[in-house]
Design a protein around this motif. Sequence first.
Motif, PDB file in Angstrom:
ATOM      1  N   LEU A 173      -6.003  -2.313  13.682  1.00  0.00           N
ATOM      2  CA  LEU A 173      -4.734  -1.792  14.072  1.00  0.00           C
ATOM      3  C   LEU A 173      -3.754  -1.722  12.725  1.00  0.00           C
ATOM      4  N   ILE A 174      -3.988  -2.941  11.884  1.00  0.00           N
ATOM      5  CA  ILE A 174      -3.100  -2.881  10.575  1.00  0.00           C
ATOM      6  C   ILE A 174      -3.352  -1.596   9.663  1.00  0.00           C
ATOM      7  N   LEU A 175      -4.590  -1.324   9.662  1.00  0.00           N
ATOM      8  CA  LEU A 175      -4.927   0.138   8.858  1.00  0.00           C
ATOM      9  C   LEU A 175      -4.188   1.161   9.325  1.00  0.00           C
ATOM     10  N   LEU A 176      -4.181   1.075  10.782  1.00  0.00           N
ATOM     11  CA  LEU A 176      -3.877   2.425  11.369  1.00  0.00           C
ATOM     12  C   LEU A 176      -2.315   2.451  11.109  1.00  0.00           C
ATOM     13  N   LEU A 177      -1.844   1.430  11.310  1.00  0.00           N
ATOM     14  CA  LEU A 177      -0.201   1.238  11.376  1.00  0.00           C
ATOM     15  C   LEU A 177       0.289   1.682   9.728  1.00  0.00           C
ATOM     16  N   LEU A 178      -0.545   1.195   8.880  1.00  0.00           N
ATOM     17  CA  LEU A 178      -0.144   1.460   7.332  1.00  0.00           C
ATOM     18  C   LEU A 178      -0.251   2.899   7.081  1.00  0.00           C
ATOM     19  N   LEU A 179      -1.332   3.588   7.775  1.00  0.00           N
ATOM     20  CA  LEU A 179      -1.341   5.159   7.632  1.00  0.00           C
ATOM     21  C   LEU A 179      -0.117   5.773   8.053  1.00  0.00           C
ATOM     22  N   GLY A 180       0.400   5.371   9.567  1.00  0.00           N
ATOM     23  CA  GLY A 180       1.347   6.177   9.908  1.00  0.00           C
ATOM     24  C   GLY A 180       2.561   5.414   9.836  1.00  0.00           C
ATOM     25  N   GLY A 181       2.729   4.349   9.306  1.00  0.00           N
ATOM     26  CA  GLY A 181       3.833   3.358   9.170  1.00  0.00           C
ATOM     27  C   GLY A 181       5.264   4.175   8.755  1.00  0.00           C
ATOM     28  N   VAL A 182       5.127   4.979   7.713  1.00  0.00           N
ATOM     29  CA  VAL A 182       6.382   5.645   7.392  1.00  0.00           C
ATOM     30  C   VAL A 182       7.118   6.650   8.454  1.00  0.00           C
ATOM     31  N   TRP A 183       6.146   7.270   9.329  1.00  0.00           N
ATOM     32  CA  TRP A 183       6.483   8.098  10.443  1.00  0.00           C
ATOM     33  C   TRP A 183       7.133   7.357  11.609  1.00  0.00           C
TER      34      TRP A 183
END
Length: 297
Positions: A173-183
Amino acid sequence: MKDPFVRSPRGVDPADNIVQQARQGSIAAIVQVLNDNLTDLGVRTRAVFAEGWLQLLCESPQAQSLDVDEVVERIQTLLESISPRSIRRVNVNCRVAREEQLLWLDEIRRDPENQLLWSKSISIRRPNLLKRALSHQRQPAGPRKVALPRRLQPSQPRNQDRDRQLLMGSLILILLLLLGGVWLYRTWMAASPPDSTDLPADDPPTPAETSPAPPPQVDPFAQAVTLAEQASFAGQTAESRAEWLDLAAKWQRAADLMAQVPPEDSRYQTARDRTQLYRQNSQVAQQRAEGVEQPDD
């Protein structure tokens, strides 16, 4: 005719639907969540959103039930748990229960010393995105009641296999959040009301900025008529308790707007008649909401 309300799918607990409406900023749903979780204190609440503040009125037949520390802490915990959209500042007003006053906020503002036991302003902190995501991941699937525990439960024996699975899921989940964190961050900031601390302080204001244009004139009569038409249309299909509570709030808001029409207005007499009619409609909708049977879990 298209149904103006979104129906809950079968198998979904209505309590979850109320919490979701409260997260979207529905004042009626927020009041229902607060009342459901303050029953053990003997406290009932009413609310109105005015001038960027959620104004709460807490009432109890006995003054000792309105302990300032306990009531404020409970309300702040509940509101931070549901994190209602666009609501960050709350003013909690408490008084001994009396006969219902429809314009209670105006009464309190005119004479706060004689109307209230105490008043307290609080700020609602928005949970961290990662914390919210992990909290939702750990919740069991299936129907549940309002996820607002009144007291902390005793700790359960730790399960190493479950903890390992949660750790792996958290890493993914952290990896996914990092990928879409800016948006996600930009979307969240766009939905939040601007704070005065966010305004730049380095650039001096221009002459045009120091003389703001006068605000546009607002016609409370026209606003009340529009809101009443919406409530009348929605009342043809209302069934659930949440829908009737939302209707009661709309009729009450329409009555409050009608009451703002000044005496020098040519529509003043009509506004007085409609104020009384809209308040009666609000009371009827409130009674219909109380008469709706809650489905068994």
